[in-house]
Design an enzyme around this catalytic site. Structure first.
Site, PDB file in Angstrom:
ATOM      1  N   GLU A  59       0.826  -1.215   0.000  1.00 43.22           N
ATOM      2  CA  GLU A  59       0.000   0.000   0.000  1.00 43.22           C
ATOM      3  C   GLU A  59       0.861   1.266   0.000  1.00 43.22           C
ATOM      4  O   GLU A  59       0.529   2.245  -0.664  1.00 43.22           O
ATOM      5  CB  GLU A  59      -0.947  -0.005   1.201  1.00 43.22           C
ATOM      6  CG  GLU A  59      -2.138  -0.936   1.040  1.00 43.22           C
ATOM      7  CD  GLU A  59      -3.210  -0.371   0.086  1.00 43.22           C
ATOM      8  OE1 GLU A  59      -3.195   0.844  -0.178  1.00 43.22           O
ATOM      9  OE2 GLU A  59      -4.046  -1.153  -0.380  1.00 43.22           O
ATOM     10  N   GLU A  62       2.119   1.642  -3.556  1.00 43.51           N
ATOM     11  CA  GLU A  62       1.061   2.041  -4.493  1.00 43.51           C
ATOM     12  C   GLU A  62       0.659   3.500  -4.320  1.00 43.51           C
ATOM     13  O   GLU A  62       0.380   4.201  -5.277  1.00 43.51           O
ATOM     14  CB  GLU A  62      -0.176   1.151  -4.325  1.00 43.51           C
ATOM     15  CG  GLU A  62       0.025  -0.270  -4.849  1.00 43.51           C
ATOM     16  CD  GLU A  62      -1.168  -1.184  -4.585  1.00 43.51           C
ATOM     17  OE1 GLU A  62      -1.058  -2.388  -4.874  1.00 43.51           O
ATOM     18  OE2 GLU A  62      -2.211  -0.696  -4.073  1.00 43.51           O
ATOM     19  N   GLU A  63       0.642   3.955  -3.086  1.00 40.87           N
ATOM     20  CA  GLU A  63       0.187   5.327  -2.830  1.00 40.87           C
ATOM     21  C   GLU A  63       1.275   6.370  -3.022  1.00 40.87           C
ATOM     22  O   GLU A  63       1.000   7.498  -3.427  1.00 40.87           O
ATOM     23  CB  GLU A  63      -0.344   5.450  -1.388  1.00 40.87           C
ATOM     24  CG  GLU A  63      -1.794   5.121  -1.244  1.00 40.87           C
ATOM     25  CD  GLU A  63      -2.310   5.483   0.140  1.00 40.87           C
ATOM     26  OE1 GLU A  63      -2.241   6.658   0.520  1.00 40.87           O
ATOM     27  OE2 GLU A  63      -2.763   4.566   0.845  1.00 40.87           O
TER      28      GLU A  63
END
Lengths: 183, 183
Positions: A59, A62-63
């Site tokens: 995460e 991805e962010e």
């Protein structure tokens, strides 16, 4: 015990507090689709079958575009949303991660802002969610006085009979206790 | 983040390690319907909407007749059972509890045996599940050198906008860090 059939009652969210030990800066984001622009740690929902640390690392990447490595669990939140609505509850775990890359390239769909912020600034600001403030203070404590004060570390086990592996998280045990027999 | 709809992927099991500080004995059970008679801590699945500590106290009472109070989280296990079968995973949390009653009256349907066992005996025996052995050693470490070494303590929050409450678990923070502002 196991007299009742098991069923899934919780969704699992995981966030990563990525701290650059050489600068004392931590990676924070502001969500795009929220009314208040509070700083928080990047994170999101676990995929089915995904381990806690893997969700945090995925995460964060991805962010924010930052690569990192799982070090420990820092905190666990349990919240029961929408009581009665399918009984769904939320478990939200914040992990301590160490970065292996530093150039931010954040997801424009999810994030309004993303930056490396001084950890003591994050611990003091009012522009952060309550949980982010709590964990920032905890992380600052660990950064100054040793991460062993705050870390909930991981150990992997193999279940002999089923062949399944599982991960156990708790406070680090001194060697003299580890050697006691049993395991 | 919240771009995807949430769904429940985990069931939550909670066990209670009930330690009588005055005797150094801990409450253990053997399951009736298992092939190996390994000692473990009493526990079971969370009811929908139930907090971690409440599940531990309830399950301990239902299985053993012992009343107790939640003190802290000691360990968290994540296991992915039956990969692919609806993606269901298992989160299993062991709590530290303090007893307020001492006369065992155990559930004959669930338990084969139930007793107060010396904690150092439980930490050493081979007749315990690997997780029980790990947590027994951890608990022994805390019992001898201070529970602050092992406890993951709880703080309750109110979410201002939604009116929901939630509980956050992490290492206890020194007062000087709690007072830093932010919260």
């Amino acid at each position: 015990n196991s007299r009742l059939p098991g069923y899934a009652t919780h969704q699992l969210g995981v966030a990563g507090a990525v701290l650059d030990n050489s600068t004392g800066k931590v990676l924070v984001v502001q969500d795009k689709n929220k009314t208040t622009n509070a700083w928080k740690f990047p994170g999101g929902l676990s995929d089915p079958g995904e381990d806690i640390g893997d969700t945090a690392v995925r995460e964060v990447f991805e962010e924010t575009g930052i690569k990192s490595e799982f070090k420990s669990i820092l905190s666990i939140r349990q919240q029961h949303r929408h009581p009665g609505a399918f009984g769904k509850s939320d478990m939200y775990i914040i992990c301590r991660l160490e970065p292996s890359s530093f150039n931010i390239s954040f997801c424009q769909q999810e994030c309004l802002r993303c930056e490396w912020m001084d950890l003591d600034e994050l611990a003091k600001t009012k522009d952060a969610t309550p949980i982010t403030s709590s964990v920032a203070k905890l992380l600052l404590y660990g950064y100054r006085e040793g991460f062993d004060k705050i870390d909930i570390t991981m150990k992997e086990f193999s279940a002999v009979y089923t062949g399944l592996v599982y991960k156990l998280y708790h406070r680090e045990l001194p060697e003299s206790y580890k050697d006691m027999g049993g395991l």
